[in-house]
Design a protein around this motif. Sequence first.
Motif, PDB file in Angstrom:
ATOM      1  N   LEU A   1     -50.338 -10.230  32.663  1.00  0.00           N
ATOM      2  CA  LEU A   1     -50.168 -10.309  31.214  1.00  0.00           C
ATOM      3  C   LEU A   1     -50.579  -8.983  30.585  1.00  0.00           C
ATOM      4  CD1 LEU A   1     -51.713 -13.844  30.545  1.00  0.00           C
ATOM      5  CD2 LEU A   1     -49.302 -13.268  30.902  1.00  0.00           C
ATOM      6  N   PHE A   2     -49.724  -8.464  29.707  1.00  0.00           N
ATOM      7  CA  PHE A   2     -49.961  -7.179  29.058  1.00  0.00           C
ATOM      8  C   PHE A   2     -50.264  -7.399  27.578  1.00  0.00           C
ATOM      9  CE2 PHE A   2     -47.203  -6.617  32.668  1.00  0.00           C
ATOM     10  CZ  PHE A   2     -47.636  -5.448  33.278  1.00  0.00           C
ATOM     11  N   PHE A   3     -51.323  -6.752  27.086  1.00  0.00           N
ATOM     12  CA  PHE A   3     -51.733  -6.881  25.697  1.00  0.00           C
ATOM     13  C   PHE A   3     -51.864  -5.499  25.063  1.00  0.00           C
ATOM     14  CE2 PHE A   3     -53.210 -10.590  27.942  1.00  0.00           C
ATOM     15  CZ  PHE A   3     -52.988 -11.644  27.071  1.00  0.00           C
ATOM     16  N   ASN A   4     -51.377  -5.368  23.840  1.00  0.00           N
ATOM     17  CA  ASN A   4     -51.574  -4.112  23.115  1.00  0.00           C
ATOM     18  C   ASN A   4     -53.048  -3.924  22.789  1.00  0.00           C
ATOM     19  OD1 ASN A   4     -48.800  -3.509  23.114  1.00  0.00           O
ATOM     20  ND2 ASN A   4     -48.467  -4.812  21.309  1.00  0.00           N
ATOM     21  N   THR A   5     -53.669  -4.979  22.299  1.00  0.00           N
ATOM     22  CA  THR A   5     -55.117  -4.990  22.099  1.00  0.00           C
ATOM     23  C   THR A   5     -55.651  -6.298  22.666  1.00  0.00           C
ATOM     24  OG1 THR A   5     -54.894  -5.986  19.892  1.00  0.00           O
ATOM     25  CG2 THR A   5     -55.034  -3.565  20.018  1.00  0.00           C
ATOM     26  N   LEU A   6     -56.880  -6.268  23.136  1.00  0.00           N
ATOM     27  CA  LEU A   6     -57.463  -7.443  23.788  1.00  0.00           C
ATOM     28  C   LEU A   6     -58.858  -7.663  23.220  1.00  0.00           C
ATOM     29  CD1 LEU A   6     -56.775  -9.484  26.036  1.00  0.00           C
ATOM     30  CD2 LEU A   6     -57.892  -7.954  27.652  1.00  0.00           C
ATOM     31  N   GLN A   7     -59.078  -8.849  22.664  1.00  0.00           N
ATOM     32  CA  GLN A   7     -60.367  -9.172  22.070  1.00  0.00           C
ATOM     33  C   GLN A   7     -60.908 -10.454  22.708  1.00  0.00           C
ATOM     34  OE1 GLN A   7     -59.036  -9.227  17.863  1.00  0.00           O
ATOM     35  NE2 GLN A   7     -60.406  -7.485  17.535  1.00  0.00           N
TER      36      GLN A   7
ATOM     37  N   VAL B   1     -57.978 -15.406  20.044  1.00  0.00           N
ATOM     38  CA  VAL B   1     -56.637 -15.725  20.531  1.00  0.00           C
ATOM     39  C   VAL B   1     -55.890 -14.407  20.745  1.00  0.00           C
ATOM     40  CG1 VAL B   1     -54.427 -16.808  20.004  1.00  0.00           C
ATOM     41  CG2 VAL B   1     -56.573 -17.958  19.388  1.00  0.00           C
ATOM     42  N   ASN B   2     -55.376 -14.204  21.975  1.00  0.00           N
ATOM     43  CA  ASN B   2     -54.658 -12.976  22.302  1.00  0.00           C
ATOM     44  C   ASN B   2     -53.234 -13.322  22.721  1.00  0.00           C
ATOM     45  OD1 ASN B   2     -56.829 -10.608  22.499  1.00  0.00           O
ATOM     46  ND2 ASN B   2     -57.770 -12.493  23.254  1.00  0.00           N
TER      47      ASN B   2
ATOM     48  N   VAL C   1     -54.976  -9.300  33.740  1.00  0.00           N
ATOM     49  CA  VAL C   1     -54.926  -9.097  32.296  1.00  0.00           C
ATOM     50  C   VAL C   1     -55.089  -7.606  32.022  1.00  0.00           C
ATOM     51  CG1 VAL C   1     -55.984  -9.667  30.083  1.00  0.00           C
ATOM     52  CG2 VAL C   1     -55.900 -11.379  31.911  1.00  0.00           C
ATOM     53  N   ILE C   2     -54.057  -6.993  31.443  1.00  0.00           N
ATOM     54  CA  ILE C   2     -54.073  -5.559  31.189  1.00  0.00           C
ATOM     55  C   ILE C   2     -54.070  -5.299  29.682  1.00  0.00           C
ATOM     56  CG2 ILE C   2     -52.852  -3.373  31.514  1.00  0.00           C
ATOM     57  CD1 ILE C   2     -51.733  -4.445  34.098  1.00  0.00           C
TER      58      ILE C   2
END
Length: 312
Positions: A17-23, A27-28, A96-97
Amino acid sequence: MKKILVSGLNPAWQKTLFFNTLQWGEVNRASKAESTASGKGINFSRAAKTWGKAETTVLQFAGGITGKLLTDVLDHEQIRHLTAFSGAGTRVCTTVIGSNPHSVTELIEPSAPIPEETVRTLFDMGVKALPESDALAVCGTYPPGVPQEFYASLIREARKEGKFILLDSFMNVEQSLQAGVSLLKVNLEEILKLTGTGDIFRAVECCRERYCLEQIAVTAGPDNAYFFNGKELWQLAPPEISHVENTIGAGDTCSSIMLSEIVNGTDPMEAFLLGLSAASASCMTPVCAFYDKNTALALRNTTAAPKCIKTY
């Protein structure tokens, strides 16, 4: 073409899973998702296929819907496999990236127990495949229900056949090491845990005395790697790369290319340098164990000459 039997008993259906920002704690929503067959044995075989100097056969368990997805991918990629199916569903692992800042986190599900009958079936498959193989690669952990003796017995059978044996694992491998392996490949953290020592010099000495190992390859991510040839310990600098996408599977890629080269007669330390270069190239791609061979060969040309740091 040379043939390698790859014992990778703990495969996984891999989600990335690719995320622009991860917190964390929020909820991402992923910007992109990838899914494929994975696990150390499968990553090893995928990397070897790209390198093109050895054919592999993966020895593995699979089960459930995820097991069917996994074997379908292997068939589609034309990766040979000997699979013992059971009711134990194949685990799912999730990478998780995050992009800003860049981070790679691996989430690993527990593996379901494998029935005793299925364990016996797969072991027999492996023993039958050994005579036609030039080497055995033992990769990673084994799921519940599989005794430590599985790997040790398979290694002893391979020794009877005169095969080169690479072990890429460190958890519960004492019996496997005592059975006699040709080359131990681990990372720095793993060899220190395996030997209960605090530095690479004492770790190598321990492996020599305790397990009579004559070849050890140790990676350390972007930091210096080490190669022990039975008499000398060498320090190797991995190539520098322009960017990092996904580090998962890099170690498996290194083992794969190293063994592919060794069975083709390449000097083991040069084989390790090629493996480090391919591993670095794989870090530049988003999916584990995928890489560009030309990029790997170009990276090899940028590495500094190894340094001998201790003679035994």
